[in-house]
Design a protein around this motif. Structure first.
Motif, PDB file in Angstrom:
ATOM      1  N   GLN A 150       0.849  -1.188   0.000  1.00 64.83           N
ATOM      2  CA  GLN A 150       0.000   0.000   0.000  1.00 64.83           C
ATOM      3  C   GLN A 150       0.888   1.242   0.000  1.00 64.83           C
ATOM      4  OE1 GLN A 150      -1.790   3.045   0.327  1.00 64.83           O
ATOM      5  NE2 GLN A 150      -1.490   2.750   2.523  1.00 64.83           N
ATOM      6  N   LEU A 151       0.868   1.998  -1.094  1.00 68.21           N
ATOM      7  CA  LEU A 151       1.764   3.147  -1.236  1.00 68.21           C
ATOM      8  C   LEU A 151       1.035   4.465  -1.480  1.00 68.21           C
ATOM      9  CD1 LEU A 151       4.435   1.479  -3.556  1.00 68.21           C
ATOM     10  CD2 LEU A 151       4.710   2.031  -1.136  1.00 68.21           C
ATOM     11  N   GLU A 162       0.360  12.683  -0.866  1.00 64.16           N
ATOM     12  CA  GLU A 162       0.492  13.886  -1.686  1.00 64.16           C
ATOM     13  C   GLU A 162       1.904  13.974  -2.247  1.00 64.16           C
ATOM     14  OE1 GLU A 162      -1.021  17.474   0.162  1.00 64.16           O
ATOM     15  OE2 GLU A 162      -2.227  16.255   1.542  1.00 64.16           O
ATOM     16  N   ALA A 163       1.996  14.339  -3.506  1.00 62.04           N
ATOM     17  CA  ALA A 163       3.277  14.333  -4.213  1.00 62.04           C
ATOM     18  C   ALA A 163       4.316  15.236  -3.559  1.00 62.04           C
ATOM     19  CB  ALA A 163       3.070  14.743  -5.671  1.00 62.04           C
ATOM     20  N   LEU A 189       4.027   7.536  -5.290  1.00 56.46           N
ATOM     21  CA  LEU A 189       2.937   7.446  -6.265  1.00 56.46           C
ATOM     22  C   LEU A 189       3.429   6.872  -7.591  1.00 56.46           C
ATOM     23  CD1 LEU A 189       1.129  10.824  -5.519  1.00 56.46           C
ATOM     24  CD2 LEU A 189       0.336   8.520  -4.940  1.00 56.46           C
ATOM     25  N   ALA A 190       4.658   7.211  -7.963  1.00 57.03           N
ATOM     26  CA  ALA A 190       5.228   6.654  -9.194  1.00 57.03           C
ATOM     27  C   ALA A 190       5.389   5.141  -9.080  1.00 57.03           C
ATOM     28  CB  ALA A 190       6.570   7.311  -9.495  1.00 57.03           C
ATOM     29  N   VAL A 201      13.248   6.645  -8.753  1.00 53.09           N
ATOM     30  CA  VAL A 201      12.061   5.829  -8.479  1.00 53.09           C
ATOM     31  C   VAL A 201      12.457   4.361  -8.360  1.00 53.09           C
ATOM     32  CG1 VAL A 201       9.816   5.072  -9.353  1.00 53.09           C
ATOM     33  CG2 VAL A 201      10.516   7.459  -9.624  1.00 53.09           C
ATOM     34  N   ARG A 202      13.306   3.904  -9.259  1.00 48.15           N
ATOM     35  CA  ARG A 202      13.750   2.507  -9.212  1.00 48.15           C
ATOM     36  C   ARG A 202      14.547   2.227  -7.938  1.00 48.15           C
ATOM     37  NH1 ARG A 202      15.026   3.718 -14.672  1.00 48.15           N
ATOM     38  NH2 ARG A 202      17.272   3.526 -14.337  1.00 48.15           N
TER      39      ARG A 202
END
Length: 234
Positions: A150-151, A162-163, A189-190, A201-202
């Motif tokens: 859950q992210l 929120e970003a 979110l990404a 992100v990775r």
């Protein structure tokens, strides 16, 4: 009751020698989940079957038996388009097999995981796609088996991530907003949307997924992971 299954699509996850001429296979099948098979006599010099009993080959498998350990009675190559894994991709494939074997239960079918597994093997053969393929498979595997990561929602504040905020991530809770959190909402979110184009992100996804997987494995080591880490940081 004796049960015989014919021409079931499957992949070999791992195998080990048994006595002088046989092997025991752990196989991931489409309709029966993970099963254990005894392949008698396949290590004999004139065996025509041994060459097919390798990981990452799509197979049609027939088996029979009354107990949990079934007997392999026939195997043939399944004509599905899949590229040969070599180098780093091969080691990544062994990691995927080991991870899958740990999380699947015997005779617990999950066609969605089977399809994701096949897609992952295809993606691993593409240059530069190994890291993305692994993260996508890890996320999909856990989600399909009920361990979803859950992210996108902060349970402490009962509102979506929120970003422009920062969060700490806890396996049993999810993201919790904090001033100096390790992960930005944008990155979380990404990952949640499987958008892995950016290196940051990775990198974050690797940290989170390792934390989640280690939690659910409860200390069981992944031998293939340590091998991969010596070769390339995936």
């Amino acid at each position: 009751m004796n049960e015989t299954i014919y021409l079931q699509p499957g992949f070999i996850l791992k195998y080990r020698n048994y006595r002088e001429t046989s092997i025991i296979l752990e196989v991931f099948t489409r309709d029966y989940g993970k099963i254990n098979l005894l392949a008698k006599g396949v290590r004999k010099p004139k065996s025509k079957t041994a060459g097919l009993l390798q990981p990452f080959l799509p197979l049609l498998i027939s088996f029979t038996g009354k107990t949990e350990l079934k007997a392999l009675i026939h195997v043939e190559f399944l004509n599905m388009k899949i590229s040969h894994l070599a180098g780093v991709a091969l080691y990544c494939g062994f990691y995927v097999n080991e991870l899958t074997g740990h999380f699947l239960h015997v005779y617990d079918p999950n066609p969605d995981v089977f399809n994701d597994y096949f897609k992952c093997l295809q993606a691993l053969s593409e240059a530069g796609q190994q890291e993305i393929a692994l993260r996508q498979y890890e996320l999909n595997l856990l989600e399909n088996l009920g361990y979803g990561v859950q992210l996108g929602f902060d349970p402490s504040l009962q509102k979506p991530v929120e970003a422009n905020k920062h969060y700490e991530f806890y396996v049993e809770q999810g993201p919790i907003e904090t001033t100096n959190g390790q992960f930005s909402g944008q990155i979380l979110l990404a990952i949640d949307n499987r958008e892995f184009a950016e290196i940051k992100v990775r990198s974050a996804a690797k940290i989170i997924m390792r934390r989640v997987i280690d939690f659910y494995l409860q200390g069981k080591p992944l031998k293939s992971r340590s091998v991969i880490n010596k070769i390339i940081k995936l």
